[in-house]
Design an enzyme around this catalytic site. Sequence first.
Site, PDB file in Angstrom:
ATOM      1  N   GLU A 183      -1.318  -1.647 -11.402  1.00 12.08           N
ATOM      2  CA  GLU A 183      -0.070  -1.198 -10.759  1.00 12.08           C
ATOM      3  C   GLU A 183       1.152  -1.714 -11.503  1.00 12.08           C
ATOM      4  O   GLU A 183       2.130  -1.001 -11.690  1.00 12.08           O
ATOM      5  CB  GLU A 183      -0.031  -1.672  -9.301  1.00 12.08           C
ATOM      6  CG  GLU A 183      -1.050  -0.987  -8.392  1.00 12.08           C
ATOM      7  CD  GLU A 183      -2.471  -1.486  -8.602  1.00 12.08           C
ATOM      8  OE1 GLU A 183      -2.635  -2.566  -9.197  1.00 12.08           O
ATOM      9  OE2 GLU A 183      -3.404  -0.799  -8.162  1.00 12.08           O
TER      10      GLU A 183
ATOM     11  N   GLN B  89      -1.339   3.856  -5.310  1.00 12.52           N
ATOM     12  CA  GLN B  89      -2.370   4.540  -4.541  1.00 12.52           C
ATOM     13  C   GLN B  89      -2.365   4.220  -3.049  1.00 12.52           C
ATOM     14  O   GLN B  89      -2.585   5.095  -2.233  1.00 12.52           O
ATOM     15  CB  GLN B  89      -3.740   4.242  -5.144  1.00 12.52           C
ATOM     16  CG  GLN B  89      -4.807   5.244  -4.727  1.00 12.52           C
ATOM     17  CD  GLN B  89      -6.005   5.165  -5.644  1.00 12.52           C
ATOM     18  OE1 GLN B  89      -6.833   4.266  -5.515  1.00 12.52           O
ATOM     19  NE2 GLN B  89      -6.090   6.091  -6.568  1.00 12.52           N
TER      20      GLN B  89
ATOM     21  N   PHE C 146      -1.535  -2.069  -2.371  1.00 11.74           N
ATOM     22  CA  PHE C 146      -1.722  -2.297  -3.794  1.00 11.74           C
ATOM     23  C   PHE C 146      -0.394  -2.384  -4.538  1.00 11.74           C
ATOM     24  O   PHE C 146      -0.373  -2.474  -5.767  1.00 11.74           O
ATOM     25  CB  PHE C 146      -2.551  -1.169  -4.437  1.00 11.74           C
ATOM     26  CG  PHE C 146      -3.887  -0.921  -3.788  1.00 11.74           C
ATOM     27  CD1 PHE C 146      -4.534   0.283  -3.975  1.00 11.74           C
ATOM     28  CD2 PHE C 146      -4.504  -1.875  -2.990  1.00 11.74           C
ATOM     29  CE1 PHE C 146      -5.776   0.534  -3.390  1.00 11.74           C
ATOM     30  CE2 PHE C 146      -5.732  -1.648  -2.399  1.00 11.74           C
ATOM     31  CZ  PHE C 146      -6.371  -0.426  -2.595  1.00 11.74           C
TER      32      PHE C 146
ATOM     33  N   TYR D 228       1.748  -4.740  -4.495  1.00  7.15           N
ATOM     34  CA  TYR D 228       2.241  -6.085  -4.805  1.00  7.15           C
ATOM     35  C   TYR D 228       2.126  -6.516  -6.262  1.00  7.15           C
ATOM     36  O   TYR D 228       3.002  -7.197  -6.766  1.00  7.15           O
ATOM     37  CB  TYR D 228       1.622  -7.109  -3.848  1.00  7.15           C
ATOM     38  CG  TYR D 228       1.896  -6.740  -2.410  1.00  7.15           C
ATOM     39  CD1 TYR D 228       0.862  -6.344  -1.564  1.00  7.15           C
ATOM     40  CD2 TYR D 228       3.196  -6.706  -1.920  1.00  7.15           C
ATOM     41  CE1 TYR D 228       1.124  -5.959  -0.258  1.00  7.15           C
ATOM     42  CE2 TYR D 228       3.461  -6.315  -0.609  1.00  7.15           C
ATOM     43  CZ  TYR D 228       2.421  -5.941   0.217  1.00  7.15           C
ATOM     44  OH  TYR D 228       2.667  -5.545   1.502  1.00  7.15           O
TER      45      TYR D 228
ATOM     46  N   HIS E 137      -5.034  -1.273   3.290  1.00 11.68           N
ATOM     47  CA  HIS E 137      -4.779   0.162   3.203  1.00 11.68           C
ATOM     48  C   HIS E 137      -3.863   0.640   4.324  1.00 11.68           C
ATOM     49  O   HIS E 137      -3.736   1.830   4.536  1.00 11.68           O
ATOM     50  CB  HIS E 137      -6.094   0.948   3.316  1.00 11.68           C
ATOM     51  CG  HIS E 137      -6.964   0.860   2.105  1.00 11.68           C
ATOM     52  ND1 HIS E 137      -7.540  -0.303   1.673  1.00 11.68           N
ATOM     53  CD2 HIS E 137      -7.363   1.818   1.225  1.00 11.68           C
ATOM     54  CE1 HIS E 137      -8.263  -0.066   0.588  1.00 11.68           C
ATOM     55  NE2 HIS E 137      -8.171   1.206   0.292  1.00 11.68           N
TER      56      HIS E 137
END
Lengths: 419, 327, 375
Positions: free
Chosen positions: B60, B82, B86, B88, B129
């Site tokens: 990422e 995504q 995620f 971070y 999520h």
Amino acid sequence: MPAGGVRGVRHFLLPDLGEGLTEAEIVAWHVAPGDEVALNQVLVDVETEKAVVELPSPYAGSVVEVLAREGETVGVGTPIIAIDTSGEGEGTADNVPMLVGYGPSETAPSRRRRSGRRHLDRGGAPSAPTGSRPLAAPPVRFMARQIGIDLADVTGHGPGGVITREDLAAHLAGVAVAGPPPGEGPGRESRAPVRGVQKHMAAAMVRSVATAPQACVFLTLDVTPTMELVERLRANRHFDGLHVTPLAVVARAMVLALRDAPALNSSWDEATSEVVTKHYVNLGVAVAGPLGLFVPNVKDAQGMTLRELTQALAELTAKARDARCTPAELAGGTITLTNVGVFGVDAGVPILNPGEAAILALGAVQRRPWEFESAVALRDVVTLSLAFDHRLVDGQEASRYLTAVGEILADPTNLVAFG
Amino acid sequence: MATMSLSKALNAGLREALERDPKVVLMGEDIGKLGGVFRVTEGLQRDFGERRVIDTPLAESGVIGTAVGLALRGYRPVCEIQFDGFVYPAFDQIVSQVAKLRYRNEGRVAMPMTIRVPYGGGIGAVEHHSESPEAYFAHTAGLRVVTPSNAGDAHRMIQQAIASDDPVVFFEPKRRYWEKDEVDEAAPLSAVPLDRARVVIEGTDVTVAAYGPMVATALDAARIGAAEGTSIEVIDLRSLSPVDFDTIEASVNKTGRLVVAHEASVFCGLGAEIAARVSERCFYHLESPVRRVGGFATPYPASRMERHFLPDADRILHEVDRCLQAA
Amino acid sequence: MAIAQVRVPEAKISGWMGFDGLVQLISVDGQRTVGCPYWELVADVGAEQLRDLYTDMVVVRRIDAEAMALQRQGELGLWAPLLGQEAAQVGSARALQPDDFVFPSYREHGVAYCRGVDPVAMLRLWRGTALSGWDPADFGIATPAIIVGSQALHATGYALGILLDGAPSAAVAYFGDGASSEGDVAEAFGFAASYTVPVVFVCQNNQWAISEPVRLQSHASIARRGEGYGIPGIEVDGNDVLAVLAATRLALARAYAGQGPTLIEAVTYRLGPHTTSDDPTRYRSHAEEDEWRAKDPLVRLRALLRAEGLSDDTFETAVSAAADEAAATLRRGCLALADPPPGALFEHVYAGPHPLLEEERAAYAEYLSTLDPEA
């Protein structure tokens, strides 16, 4: 040991197949009614927005019925197949017909009826320890500051001792809250609890005075032609059975004059900051009886003839005297007429019925020396007092209205001009 | 007018952006052949090619950092993270670089980047999520943060975000991806500015301000409230940085009461900023304190407990009641 | 547990490490290869152990398939299948000592199984009744890492702790080819090498990271990636359970001997979808899947056992029954996993009481008491 549940026909509900998908299309069935199926045997292919997926059977048994057709799109949680599991040793636990917790957790906006919702004291407002600074919501503080009231002087009756608008209004009206001043004692005074009609009337008066700035205009005029008209109507066969009074004519004049003065038939909506002009006239009439003061109103007085108005007024008056008015009759008034003349006085400064813009007080009709055809003669003279809400009506409008009413009373042939 | 899901509306908006400006480039994991794990970029690599819709290695920070470079070269990157949880690893690039480069370069350099992040819970997912990290980004000067609640807004707002010369963190309410709504594909983008809030339904007793996935919940609460005799006005904030306080102020001056609802934890969430500012602007109109309803001060729980964490219509109405009870 | 702990002679380590090719001990068609020095590392693995390895893989595969079915039936929210990777997981996990500590990703159900974790406990996080399933200290394996690559750093740090304690054990990080792109993994390599910690990095290169082929992550062999950091790599056929066992034993030996980290690349294939939310037909071909199915880890070991007379119908029936039993137990256990009470959501945020949480917990309990009972 079996997981439990009822043997017999089970429904397989379309499960959520991942990450919030709400529906799937049945692509192809691999079984038909009558087929024996084993646990995890592929039953059907379904297509979601993301993938084509095979669904394995959660039960062993025989297919009773296929509940969704190929090509059909079904929502998650819909039964798609019925399988008879009787005689099979083990199956899944009896699935309560709900999603197995996955996917968008809200289906319909289902709600649990919340019991005890309207318990006003339930932990909502802060508790007020005695001796602390007075509590009030910002708008009330602002109002107090504007009016010039020190909140420390006001007792609050809201939850937790919070000072409300009503408390301010009561303070303004000077309702005594404290106990008796020193020097008084039993025997030197009598006490009667405030309740019922008096309580209601008092509250209404206070509310009216506290919220609306009220001003008053007066008109003293010669209404001899109206009195003569009233005499003639009393003998008129169309008014048989009805007691015609000047009040009815005044009522009719008020209604007609409103046509050119809609501001006097409006109200001030504080909550929405709007002026609401009514396109109907519910004419209230103040009636003082042995059981208290009531102000019922005649609905849609604007459409009534003088005869109808006379009758309506008579009925309401009778009811009010006996305290038989219904809440509907007492509510929804748009303007009020009060006859103070029956008490023998010439004029008064009436208090607005809360929510209305104007109130007309009719004084006693007196024989007085008056100017008539350039000479002094004894004429029937009356004073009309019009109090109005200065937020909605200014002096000029009020005066115009009052003179228009007066014009009709001074010469009732003007009634004809209005049709 | 067409009816389509929020996911498809985003897809259509991305397509239009790619067609309109050859410098627009999409980057992210699995956005190419797969079309994205939520199918938001479906068909775009096929139609625009691998040089405009780029699958990236699994990193990422790498996605955003590379996009910074592309932007400096004159491209207009649209990056996909995504899942919310995620983002971070990319936080440093976003906060230290993307947000600040214009400022650090005294306006000589632009970061016209859009960072798309599916966010929010309510989909029964595993850890990481279902996060609502929007407050971290709203708190970061230099970033614009927006979030559509419905397909129509999604279609327009994604295009506006891409066209903006400021970096925009674009939060997509993933549990609403499959909900269908009307999309006016012909309406001009300028019709509703990106940073404007919207009064969705009018009311007179209480204002409920929400955004993203909670707007539908707020509307449910309003419907139920109406049946009970409470008139609730619902505002969809749409933009979290900046926040359209004019719209909120007008509403609160009318109703005198405000409840802010979001999935993110209440403590230091967007509701806190809104409550503070509304207290300043609407003080004399407030009949009760501004109330907030949102997640608890815990990490997002296991999915079987998420219905306790996420505010539902009942919890919103509970706060509405408390507003109405106050003196 | 059938596989014994093997003391790998330190002196021979460098010799094995010198081997520079794909380590394979069992060929695709189930024959023992000739000449690979790694045979020595598994010289102790006899018939019984081979049968146990086979049984492990069959049971693990069956559990995995049952979990897939349970998800398709709505009993689990999600599942990440390990189909095709059984040898990579069982082979490496069976090399571990009880005192070693594992940091898995989210696909290492086979490793957890070998560490002694109850498969039903593994399901808790996939069913969503809890965020984790077991106490890491009980089984020497951390809870699955869903943030890709984060576990590599954790393993490195744990290994640093082992080093500081002077203990004769190692930490093992499992991650995939996709994870090798994450910054955390690169940093883990750097830290591990810098401090020479006893860590083994096991990368299961299953060729795919959701829809992204491994070539997008790297144009070079992942086993070679560590060399830049001074971390030697072993490239092993991940579908060869013996080869994986051997390679892992070697890497552990290096760690125990204070020689620092090793990177094992187990070349395998993800035969199933990334998770139950994924549809591989969108990005890869059946032909490719068939090609890898031909290299199936269970098939080749079964062939070897049959060829060497170590397995017969009786044995296979027994293994099958064991697998079915494991699946049935899993199913029963899964269905019995109950939702936690609402208060559970406030537990374990901090070590002790916290004023805001106590307030919120009390307020929520009070709020719940005002509601009608759920339908």
